[in-house]
Enzyme design. Structure first.
Site, short mmCIF file in Angstrom:
data_model
loop_
_atom_site.label_atom_id
_atom_site.label_comp_id
_atom_site.label_asym_id
_atom_site.label_seq_id
_atom_site.Cartn_x
_atom_site.Cartn_y
_atom_site.Cartn_z
CD GLU A 248 -3.12 -0.93 2.15
OE1 GLU A 248 -3.77 0.13 2.19
OE2 GLU A 248 -3.33 -1.88 2.93
CG HIS A 264 8.35 -27.46 6.92
ND1 HIS A 264 8.92 -28.68 7.18
CD2 HIS A 264 8.69 -26.66 7.96
CE1 HIS A 264 9.54 -28.65 8.36
NE2 HIS A 264 9.42 -27.42 8.85
CE LYS A 358 -12.63 -0.29 1.43
NZ LYS A 358 -12.22 0.36 2.66
#
Ligand code: PA5
Length: 363
Positions: A248, A264, A358
């Site tokens: 951001e 892993h 949005k």
């Protein structure tokens, strides 16, 4: 791996006030610099909250929130895990899991108070009779929570949510402390305030790149793909926060992982370097309380993948408490990511695509 990163031309540009003013026209950096003061203010706001829920028979704690507000859940989960008598979970979605119910303490956290996913989850928790505390500047969350008689920790507006970490993350910790769910957190908060202020002073714009870790690492990351590794525990939450801040504030893609889990999976892709799309810069967040086996894993891993990456640099904290460690990393990472945006010529403040999303979703 070098202990003191070399200063690059990109980092040196960050010493120039004209460069800062041009690339950061709204002075987002000031909000980043203000985090330590905000942390202290947030303690006072949460101390003043009234009518907190009863915690008799409490079975779990859940923190609802997205993005810059959701990070408060990560922070609470990491910090409360070794202290709280019940499990703590971060919920970042519309729907809440089946275990959330009457015996759950729910923090509904949204800086704007209008985030669709958080509101949906909050309404579900309310319908199930959960014990709710809202943390917000206002919006629908403040209105609906107050109308239902839930306590609201009202925090000041006017910031980008990701620059309001103190306001959104400290109140759940303080409320848990007041409810007897976070023994010892008072001392940790005191230490965190000191450590955060010290780190902010060391990363301040007035400190030249040659002795400013945040500026030098930002300079080194220009043109590189950042990977952030947390050594373990709260360093994992801090690695996730830094990855989000790189997205951001610096407007770059980034990845994060945590030891020992990354041994892993992620390490395999790194070792087979032929698919790596860009020069990589790895930042490892390390602290003095690491499990010695984790410390050994970091040494072995960085040596095994050395040929696949451009550089590996470590950011250390010597703070004692998990909370102070986390906030030390947060302050360093918030400065670093903001400086990276500026060094790239990208305004750190706007988040155009989140606003577009949005608007398109009407949320
Ligand atoms: O950084 C941002 O602006 C976002 O990640 C927001 O925090 C996110 O969209 C949620 O909004 P709010 O924090 O207002 O609930």
């Amino acid at each position: 791996m070098t202990a003191t990163p070399a200063t690059t031309p990109e980092a040196l540009k960050l010493d120039d006030p004209a460069t800062l003013a041009e690339a950061d026209p709204t002075d987002f950096l000031s909000a980043v610099e203000g985090l330590p003061a905000q942390l202290g203010e947030a303690v006072g706001l949460a101390d003043a909250a009234e009518d907190l829920p009863d915690v008799t028979g409490l079975g779990s704690i859940a923190v609802l929130g997205m993005g810059g507000s959701g990070i408060s859940g990560e922070l609470c989960r990491a910090v409360l895990a070794p202290l709280a008598p019940v499990p703590v979970a971060t919920l970042r979605d519309y729907d809440i899991p089946a275990w959330v119910g009457k015996d759950t303490l729910v923090f509904a956290v949204s800086y704007s108070g209008n985030t669709e996913e958080t509101l949906t989850a909050f309404r579900q928790a309310a319908a199930r009779g959960a014990r709710i505390v809202a943390v917000t500047t206002g919006g629908a969350l403040a209105q609906e929570a107050a109308a239902s008689g839930y306590p609201v920790v009202a925090v000041p507006g006017g910031l980008m949510p990701r620059a309001a970490l103190g306001y959104v993350a400290i109140p759940p910790l303080v409320v848990c402390n007041r409810l007897g769910l976070a023994p010892g957190i008072d001392t940790a908060i005191d230490e965190a305030l000191e450590v955060a202020a010290r780190r902010a002073a060391a990363c301040h714009r007035s400190v030249p790149a040659a002795s400013n870790l945040a500026k030098t690492l930002a300079g080194r990351l220009v043109g590189r793909l950042p990977l952030v590794w947390g050594s373990e525990g709260t360093a994992g939450a801090a690695a996730y926060r830094l990855k989000c801040q790189l997205n951001e504030n610096a407007k770059v893609i980034a990845n994060w992982a945590v030891f020992p889990e990354l041994n892993h999976n992620e390490v395999v892709g790194l070792y087979h370097s032929e698919t790596i799309p860009a020069p990589l810069g790895i930042l490892v967040l390390r602290h003095v309380g690491e499990n010695p086996r984790t410390a050994r894993r970091i040494e072995v891993t960085t040596s095994l993948i050395a040929d696949s990456v451009d550089f590996v640099e470590e950011i250390w904290t010597t703070a004692a408490s998990p909370l102070a460690r986390l906030l030390d990393f947060v302050v360093a990472g918030d400065h670093l990511s903001t400086y990276l945006g500026i060094a790239r010529g990208a305004d750190p403040a706007p988040i155009v695509v989140i606003d577009l999303l949005k608007a398109a979703l009407g949320s």
